[in-house]
Design an enzyme around this catalytic site. Structure first.
Site, PDB file in Angstrom:
ATOM      1  N   GLU A   1     -36.781  26.701  13.305  1.00 33.41           N
ATOM      2  CA  GLU A   1     -36.400  26.414  14.254  1.00 33.41           C
ATOM      3  C   GLU A   1     -37.203  26.284  15.567  1.00 33.41           C
ATOM      4  O   GLU A   1     -36.297  25.089  16.715  1.00 33.41           O
ATOM      5  CB  GLU A   1     -35.169  27.071  14.610  1.00 33.41           C
ATOM      6  CG  GLU A   1     -34.496  28.511  13.639  1.00 33.41           C
ATOM      7  CD  GLU A   1     -35.439  29.244  12.866  1.00 33.41           C
ATOM      8  OE1 GLU A   1     -36.675  29.326  12.861  1.00 33.41           O
ATOM      9  OE2 GLU A   1     -34.555  30.607  13.364  1.00 33.41           O
TER      10      GLU A   1
ATOM     11  N   ASP B   1     -35.184  31.704  10.148  1.00 35.54           N
ATOM     12  CA  ASP B   1     -35.337  32.926  10.710  1.00 35.54           C
ATOM     13  C   ASP B   1     -34.670  33.373   9.308  1.00 35.54           C
ATOM     14  O   ASP B   1     -33.461  32.877   9.078  1.00 35.54           O
ATOM     15  CB  ASP B   1     -34.686  32.978  12.467  1.00 35.54           C
ATOM     16  CG  ASP B   1     -35.619  32.931  12.880  1.00 35.54           C
ATOM     17  OD1 ASP B   1     -36.667  32.700  13.199  1.00 35.54           O
ATOM     18  OD2 ASP B   1     -35.172  33.482  14.361  1.00 35.54           O
TER      19      ASP B   1
ATOM     20  N   ASP C   1     -31.666  35.653   9.308  1.00 36.87           N
ATOM     21  CA  ASP C   1     -31.229  36.029   9.388  1.00 36.87           C
ATOM     22  C   ASP C   1     -29.689  35.048   9.355  1.00 36.87           C
ATOM     23  O   ASP C   1     -30.006  33.779   8.522  1.00 36.87           O
ATOM     24  CB  ASP C   1     -30.629  36.495  10.767  1.00 36.87           C
ATOM     25  CG  ASP C   1     -30.520  35.579  12.685  1.00 36.87           C
ATOM     26  OD1 ASP C   1     -31.078  34.563  11.314  1.00 36.87           O
ATOM     27  OD2 ASP C   1     -31.075  35.945  13.027  1.00 36.87           O
TER      28      ASP C   1
ATOM     29  N   GLU D   1     -27.890  33.297  10.324  1.00 39.95           N
ATOM     30  CA  GLU D   1     -27.805  32.056  11.692  1.00 39.95           C
ATOM     31  C   GLU D   1     -28.892  31.274  11.243  1.00 39.95           C
ATOM     32  O   GLU D   1     -29.081  29.534  10.786  1.00 39.95           O
ATOM     33  CB  GLU D   1     -28.384  31.734  12.682  1.00 39.95           C
ATOM     34  CG  GLU D   1     -28.145  30.994  13.786  1.00 39.95           C
ATOM     35  CD  GLU D   1     -27.433  31.202  15.190  1.00 39.95           C
ATOM     36  OE1 GLU D   1     -27.376  30.396  16.286  1.00 39.95           O
ATOM     37  OE2 GLU D   1     -27.581  32.244  15.769  1.00 39.95           O
TER      38      GLU D   1
ATOM     39  N   TYR E   1     -39.630  40.244  13.054  1.00 41.76           N
ATOM     40  CA  TYR E   1     -38.431  39.812  14.220  1.00 41.76           C
ATOM     41  C   TYR E   1     -36.950  40.499  14.722  1.00 41.76           C
ATOM     42  O   TYR E   1     -37.301  41.851  14.768  1.00 41.76           O
ATOM     43  CB  TYR E   1     -37.362  39.238  12.853  1.00 41.76           C
ATOM     44  CG  TYR E   1     -36.554  38.106  13.290  1.00 41.76           C
ATOM     45  CD1 TYR E   1     -36.728  37.266  13.889  1.00 41.76           C
ATOM     46  CD2 TYR E   1     -35.494  38.408  12.336  1.00 41.76           C
ATOM     47  CE1 TYR E   1     -35.649  36.136  13.703  1.00 41.76           C
ATOM     48  CE2 TYR E   1     -34.636  37.586  13.097  1.00 41.76           C
ATOM     49  CZ  TYR E   1     -34.537  36.790  13.386  1.00 41.76           C
ATOM     50  OH  TYR E   1     -33.388  35.609  13.783  1.00 41.76           O
TER      51      TYR E   1
ATOM     52  N   ARG F   1     -34.932  40.769  16.079  1.00 45.75           N
ATOM     53  CA  ARG F   1     -32.407  40.381  15.869  1.00 45.75           C
ATOM     54  C   ARG F   1     -32.810  41.641  14.085  1.00 45.75           C
ATOM     55  O   ARG F   1     -32.686  40.491  13.432  1.00 45.75           O
ATOM     56  CB  ARG F   1     -32.053  39.247  15.781  1.00 45.75           C
ATOM     57  CG  ARG F   1     -32.169  38.066  17.298  1.00 45.75           C
ATOM     58  CD  ARG F   1     -31.067  37.392  17.132  1.00 45.75           C
ATOM     59  NE  ARG F   1     -31.763  36.373  18.009  1.00 45.75           N
ATOM     60  CZ  ARG F   1     -31.598  35.311  18.584  1.00 45.75           C
ATOM     61  NH1 ARG F   1     -32.888  35.264  16.851  1.00 45.75           N
ATOM     62  NH2 ARG F   1     -32.556  34.873  19.499  1.00 45.75           N
TER      63      ARG F   1
ATOM     64  N   HIS G   1     -34.525  44.577   5.829  1.00 49.73           N
ATOM     65  CA  HIS G   1     -35.136  44.320   6.997  1.00 49.73           C
ATOM     66  C   HIS G   1     -36.607  45.691   7.952  1.00 49.73           C
ATOM     67  O   HIS G   1     -36.047  46.684   7.692  1.00 49.73           O
ATOM     68  CB  HIS G   1     -34.307  43.735   7.831  1.00 49.73           C
ATOM     69  CG  HIS G   1     -33.896  42.491   7.238  1.00 49.73           C
ATOM     70  ND1 HIS G   1     -32.516  42.365   8.319  1.00 49.73           N
ATOM     71  CD2 HIS G   1     -34.144  42.050   6.495  1.00 49.73           C
ATOM     72  CE1 HIS G   1     -32.189  40.709   6.996  1.00 49.73           C
ATOM     73  NE2 HIS G   1     -33.054  40.808   6.338  1.00 49.73           N
TER      74      HIS G   1
END
Length: 840
Positions: free
Chosen positions: A9, A82, A84, A86, A284, A286, A329
């Site tokens: 991204e 990523d 997650d 999104e 990461y 988040r 995670h």
């Protein structure tokens, strides 16, 4: 062309990853989402299982075309967004929009941008997880429907431009309700008793009375009882204790701790963490997991033993309390524990060190303590003083890190001298200090995140944008007040004499605390009254649980949406048809002379006071509230004072000087065309002529030309987009390579010449007599411009060969098209939709 195309991204992420892969790999960036719901329509077909209409925005079309060509020229495409939900949705959109084939497309994820993590991902690819995609779709579609259906109601019933959001509106509700608690709180006073005792050798023992005294009279009487008293150690206990480290950071705890320790707001913390992650320095950022991988625990152990010794290491496993936490995670941690400090700038370095300390401390030994509690008795009464102390026998993890706390009253326990039972103590001083019960604390960004997490509202990726959004919408603002002076009484007993004195303290500080604005309060009250179920904390938390279930494949996202919409949409229709307009009106009383009602309410340009009503024979009088006033607390007397504006203060250079309150706050008006804003500490009701003259002179000085170029003056100022100079009607930005406070004549000329050349370079055609021109625009496009009307040329029109008649035709078509669009805005539109995520 490289055999392998890796798409991420972020360009910064792409740059880091490209260093780890060989010449057979090309890494490109999608610059975030390449497809989304359209901006100016609902974009969801509620009649067809809530099918979303995803489009590629105009600014991403060239990028998509470029990526599609790169993908077609590659043997394998690796989607590395990523890990997650999104990120999974971004990977899915890439696969859809680039027409990628399943056989030459692989999905890879990694929670750290390191060579080993990237290589492990390449060695262990998977397919797109459509459960995660659908969880993200559900969130996006539900939030779009809530905002798109409720916001127009707010425009008509509350204020133009107002908007609603599922999580944002709940956050505003929390802040409004906390403010109501504070305003309705009745503070009570009491007296806290502290004592200073000394041993025979002069060592100090600080003690206190465990229970507070209710009144000044009680405090006086108690101090009188201690006149001439002797004191001794009545009881003494020593107990071993231990303190354990906090778990490594999640998104929420990182945001909270960075706020407390580094004074970063939530958005700043996430920006810095993103850069550290993209540089390969941390995992990461988040995440709601407190887990550490075996690799991480091994790295932490090696570094702890190396830096502090075997006694300081203790391997720990943590289990998170967050609802829906994805324990597979990892927590936020350094990718290399041997690197104690890292980052490209001071703030990155500070945040990295905080993350390093928290993670390394989580794998260290407990601190071993000895706590001493002492009871001190007097021979003249039966109340006992207590003293406590703490000594560290082994510092353990405290050698590296101690977690902060939101508790502003927390007192650190100090050391006590060696004492024994029945040991005599000398009274140096006993004080009884007036204190006051406190209302609940206003939320800070950090404590709001903590509350949202505890209620199960939102997830790691939502906290920062939620808080930013409610501030950008002007529903919430950060307090500016340092507090007000308050008097309190202190009684002191020293050498058997009681003295009394009055002291002052600052109280009620709201500096950087979150406070609802009048608009935020009125919007919240309307939403709570009419859409209470949407703003219900349990409902919002249950929606998050549904998203988690969808992500785990336990629930169909369209079923969840159908269940929600069946009760939501009829409520929207009912409110739109039957709800009355909400302006937050408060009637304060009646005007002492006219007898007309005096009220305050929300108007088109903000909060205002009003004398009279629209039913009266005479028109009502209006006055804007001052920035320091709000609808909920303003009094009748304060409102009446507003109608004394404008005030004439005197004359300056032969012109009258007035102070008034306007749409953008209080200001001074001078010579009919000069307006000077008051500074935040200036009160328009009490400002003097001398102070007004100071502000006028400062304005004249600031507006005075700093140079004359080609017979036209050059002035400078600071605007919305930063520092600028103004010349010949042009605003010219001054970038950081110039010293704005000390611009030289050469600097000014260079800036003006560069701007003139830039404007010339943009100009393609100029029909000066018609006021029409063609200019270069972004992304290789061109615009036809006349006055404020701008039309973008399609790619099939050559800007150099366009005729004046064609240009006029395009300009004339622009206005009718706008009107037609507005008329159609509420009509149902036919849309071409792409199917939702489905397992291919």
């Amino acid at each position: 062309m490289a055999k392998n195309l890796v798409i991420v991204e972020s360009p910064a992420k792409a740059k880091t990853i490209e260093k780890f892969l060989g010449k057979d790999y090309k890494v490109a960036s999608s610059f975030g989402h390449i497809a989304d719901l359209p901006a100016k329509e609902l974009g969801v077909d509620v009649e067809k299982d809530f099918e979303p209409k995803y489009i590629v925005s105009s600014d991403k079309k060239d990028l998509v075309k470029k990526l599609k060509k790169m993908a077609a020229d590659s043997d394998m495409v690796w989607l590395a967004s990523d890990e997650d939900r999104e990120g999974e949705a971004i990977a899915w959109h890439l696969a859809e929009q680039l027409d990628l084939k399943k056989e030459n497309t692989k999905r890879i994820v990694f929670n750290a941008i390191t060579k080993s993590a990237v290589q492990h991902a390449i060695d262990n690819p998977r397919t797109i997880d459509y459960d995660l995609v659908n969880a993200q779709q559900a969130r996006r579609v539900l939030d779009r429907i809530v905002g798109y259906e409720i916001s127009p109601i707010l425009w008509r019933k509350v204020k133009g431009g107002a908007s609603a959001g599922r999580v944002q509106s709940v956050a505003v509700r929390l802040i409004v309700e906390r403010e109501d608690e504070i305003q309705n709180f009745d503070s009570e006073n009491f007296f806290r008793v502290d004592a200073d005792f000394a041993t025979e050798s002069g060592q100090l023992v600080k003690a206190k009375l465990p229970s507070n005294l209710k009144s000044l009279k009680d405090a006086q009487n108690f101090l009188d009882l201690n006149k001439g008293a002797t004191f001794h150690v009545d009881d003494l206990t020593k107990k071993p204790a231990k303190k354990s480290p906090a778990p490594p950071f999640t998104t929420s705890t990182l945001q909270q701790e960075a706020s407390r320790k580094l004074f970063f707001n939530v958005s700043r913390t996430m920006q810095l963490a993103q850069r550290l992650y993209e540089a390969g320095l941390i995992t990461y950022m988040r995440t709601d997991s407190v887990n550490l991988s075996k690799e991480a625990k091994s790295g932490a152990r090696e570094e702890v033993v190396k830096a502090y010794g075997d006694d300081y290491h203790k391997e720990r496993n943590y289990k998170g309390k967050s609802k829906g936490a994805q324990e597979a995670h990892e927590a936020i941690r350094p990718t290399n524990f041997a690197m104690h400090s890292a980052g490209a700038d001071r703030d990155q370095i500070r945040l990295y060190e905080l993350i390093w300390k928290r993670a390394i401390a989580s794998q260290m030994s407990d601190a071993q303590l000895e706590r001493t509690n002492v009871s001190i008795a007097a021979n003249t009464h039966d109340k006992k003083f207590t003293a406590s102390g703490e000594i560290v026998k082994f510092d353990g993890f405290l050698k590296v890190y101690l977690e902060s706390t939101d508790d502003e009253d927390l007192e650190q326990q100090g050391l006590l001298p060696a004492l024994k039972v029945n040991q005599a103590l000398v009274n140096r001083k006993i004080t009884a200090t007036e204190r006051f019960t406190r209302p609940p604390y206003r939320y800070t960004e950090a404590s709001l995140v903590k509350q949202l997490e505890e209620l199960g509202i939102g997830r790691p990726s939502t906290y920062a944008p939620t808080i930013t959004t409610i501030q950008n919408r002007k529903y919430i603002e950060k307090g500016q007040s340092e507090g007000v002076e308050r008097e309190y009484v202190q009684l002191s007993l020293a050498k058997d004499k009681v003295s009394q004195k009055k002291l002052t303290e600052k109280t009620g500080s709201d500096k950087n605390k979150l406070i609802p604005t009048d608009v935020g309060r009125v919007v919240n009250n309307f939403l709570v009254e009419h859409f209470g179920s949407i703003l219900d904390y349990n409902f919002t938390a249950k929606v998050e649980e549904s998203f988690d279930n969808i992500a785990e494949g336990k629930e169909e996202w369209t079923d969840m949406m159908d269940h929600f919409y069946k009760s939501f949409h009829p409520k929207v229709k009912d409110v739109a048809e039957n709800a009355e307009r909400e302006v937050g009106e408060r009637v304060l009383g009646t005007h002492p002379e006219s007898g007309k009602p005096v009220s305050v309410r929300l108007g088109r340009f903000g909060a205002m006071a009003q004398i009279g009503t629209v039913e009266d024979e005479d028109k009502p009088e209006f006055a804007s509230l001052l920035p320091t006033q709000n609808l909920n607390t303003i009094t009748l007397e304060e409102a009446l004072e507003l109608f004394k504006l404008p005030r004439t203060l005197g004359e300056y250079n032969g012109y009258p000087v007035e102070v008034n309150q306007g749409r953008y706050g209080p200001y001074i008006k001078f010579n009919e065309k000069t307006f000077v804003s008051l500074e935040k500490d200036d009160d328009p009701m009490s400002i003097t002529f001398e102070r007004a003259a100071e502000l006028i002179q400062a304005k004249e000085k600031a507006d005075a030309p700093i140079y004359v170029y080609e017979d036209q003056p050059v002035t400078k100022g600071v605007g919305r987009f930063g520092p600028y100079i103004k010349w010949a009607g042009m605003f010219i930005s001054v970038n950081k390579k110039y010293d704005f406070d000390n611009l030289s004549n050469q600097d000014i000329e260079t800036l003006i010449k560069d701007k003139i050349q830039k404007e010339k370079d943009k100009l393609i055609v100029d029909w000066e007599e018609e006021g029409i021109r063609i200019e270069k625009a972004r992304w290789g496009r061109h615009n036809v411009i006349k006055g404020k009307t701008k039309v973008e040329l399609s790619k099939d029109i050559d800007p150099l060969s366009i005729t004046l008649e064609k240009a006029k035709e395009l300009i004339e078509k622009k206005s009718p098209k706008k009107k037609a669009t507005r008329k159609k805005s509420t009509a149902k539109k036919k849309t071409t939709t792409k199917k939702g995520a489905s397992k291919k």
